[in-house]
Design an enzyme around this catalytic site. Structure first.
Site, PDB file in Angstrom:
ATOM      1  N   GLY A 118       0.813  -1.189   0.000  1.00 24.58           N
ATOM      2  CA  GLY A 118       0.000   0.000   0.000  1.00 24.58           C
ATOM      3  C   GLY A 118       0.854   1.249   0.000  1.00 24.58           C
ATOM      4  N   CYS A 119       0.890   1.944   1.089  1.00 29.45           N
ATOM      5  CA  CYS A 119       1.652   3.164   1.334  1.00 29.45           C
ATOM      6  C   CYS A 119       0.810   4.413   1.089  1.00 29.45           C
ATOM      7  CB  CYS A 119       2.930   3.264   0.511  1.00 29.45           C
ATOM      8  SG  CYS A 119       4.068   1.898   0.797  1.00 29.45           S
ATOM      9  N   THR A 120       0.996   5.385   1.956  1.00 26.66           N
ATOM     10  CA  THR A 120       0.418   6.711   1.810  1.00 26.66           C
ATOM     11  C   THR A 120       1.541   7.724   1.958  1.00 26.66           C
ATOM     12  OG1 THR A 120      -1.717   6.021   2.740  1.00 26.66           O
ATOM     13  CG2 THR A 120      -1.217   8.390   2.747  1.00 26.66           C
ATOM     14  N   ARG A 290      -8.158   5.501   1.825  1.00 32.92           N
ATOM     15  CA  ARG A 290      -7.039   6.166   2.493  1.00 32.92           C
ATOM     16  C   ARG A 290      -6.882   7.603   2.013  1.00 32.92           C
ATOM     17  NH1 ARG A 290      -2.326   3.169   0.699  1.00 32.92           N
ATOM     18  NH2 ARG A 290      -3.700   2.421  -0.936  1.00 32.92           N
TER      19      ARG A 290
END
EC number: 3.5.1.60
Length: 347
Positions: A118-120, A290
């Site tokens: 994922g990652c934000t 997100r």
């Protein structure tokens, strides 16, 4: 009021912890640079290697590892020598070490993924013109990766050249900063077919796996503008989002990368004070919880009140932080100590 808002956003617990901090001396022979890291994490390294193998079909593993070992010869010389040292100190075969370090570049394409990555990343400007860069790194194998997450200062001539967050056994960077110049984070982008990755391996002669490319840029490019140009134009094996923050007002971009060059460069402007990137193109329909949640919170806080603490709070809110979040941090090249100060491994 601001403090109460921060408390309402944060999601960390008393179990959250800080990673070990290391110094990688770039003046040492490359095969010796990671010795301390490997020796102090030796108990968990075989576990992560075995877990990672589960994501590669067993029937092709006898072929994958020899191919990976051969590909290692095409990597930049220093990187390859570092991997040899990691193999020696860990006791793992060199092919496995190389294979685990290039996993992103051989799995980033448009398909239902075998790994959840994922990652934000959020880059923004406060009312004083300060640039802050928030980062959640999301990945499977959470428990093992959390135990192996480390902070690293890369030192040359006894001076910190650049810093980052990575994993023991992994000598690339997905999160990094060059003090007083720029910060950078990598998010996965699913684009193209697997054959495109193979094609670009031939085109680039396997010189630029993305995590090593980030290290290369951090070491060689001294300004935000030069880093953005290099991140935008250099051929890469795999697609990705590269998020860069600088030290001057409006120095913040999301570079949506194809394999050949940038598909799009989305920048801060006087009217657009923040950018949020997860794993979807910003110009397409946004159904990612997100990004939607992060944008709503940032709009509620506003440019006049945002600071590094409230940005960390946004990163800590559900679902921006989720069950796959390994670590969270806030970076600012203008305030380089913030990277480690804010860095938390999520439990």
């Amino acid at each position: 009021m601001k403090y109460l808002l921060f408390l309402s956003l944060i999601g960390f617990t008393s179990a959250d912890f800080k990673p070990r901090k290391y110094r990688i001396d770039l003046d040492l022979p490359p095969d010796q640079r990671w010795n301390q890291v490997i020796r102090e994490n030796i108990e968990v390294i075989p576990l992560i290697a075995e877990e990672a193998k589960k994501y590669i079909p067993s029937f092709i593993q006898p072929v994958v590892w020899p191919i990976a070992r051969a590909l290692g010869n095409l990597l930049p010389k220093d990187i390859h020598e570092e991997l040899k040292g990691i193999s020696r100190e860990s006791g793992l075969p060199l092919g496995e070490v190389v294979g685990l370090n290039i996993l992103y570049d051989i799995t980033a394409f448009d398909r239902k993924h075998i790994l959840y990555e994922g990652c934000t990343s959020i880059v923004l400007q406060d009312k004083r013109g300060n640039i802050f860069h928030g980062r959640n790194l999301d990945y499977e194998m959470q428990d093992l990766l959390k135990s192996m997450t480390i902070y690293v200062d890369f030192v040359k001539n006894n001076t910190i050249l650049y810093s980052g967050v990575t994993f023991a056994l992994y000598n690339g960077l997905l999160t990094g900063q060059r003090p007083n110049a720029y910060t950078v984070t990598l998010n996965e982008r699913y684009s193209g077919a697997y054959i495109d990755n193979i094609l670009m391996e031939f085109v680039t002669r396997f010189q630029r796996p993305v995590s090593y490319f980030i290290r290369e840029v951090l070491e060689s490019e001294t300004t935000f503008d030069s880093a953005v140009r290099t991140f935008s134009k250099t051929h890469l094996i795999a697609p990705c989002y590269i998020i860069v923050g600088g030290v001057k007002p409006e120095q913040g971009v999301v570079i949506s990368r194809n394999r050949w060059s940038a598909a799009d460069i989305y920048s801060l402007t006087p009217e657009r004070w923040y950018l949020v990137e997860t794993n979807f193109d910003h110009w397409k329909k946004d159904d990612d919880g997100r990004r939607i949640k992060a944008m709503k919170l940032l709009d509620t806080i506003g440019k006049e009140d945002i600071d590094e603490q409230l940005l960390f709070g946004v990163l800590s809110s559900n679902p921006v932080q989720n069950n796959n979040t390994i670590y969270s941090t806030v970076l600012s090249a203008k305030y380089p100590r913030l990277l480690y100060k804010s860095l938390i491994i999520r439990v």
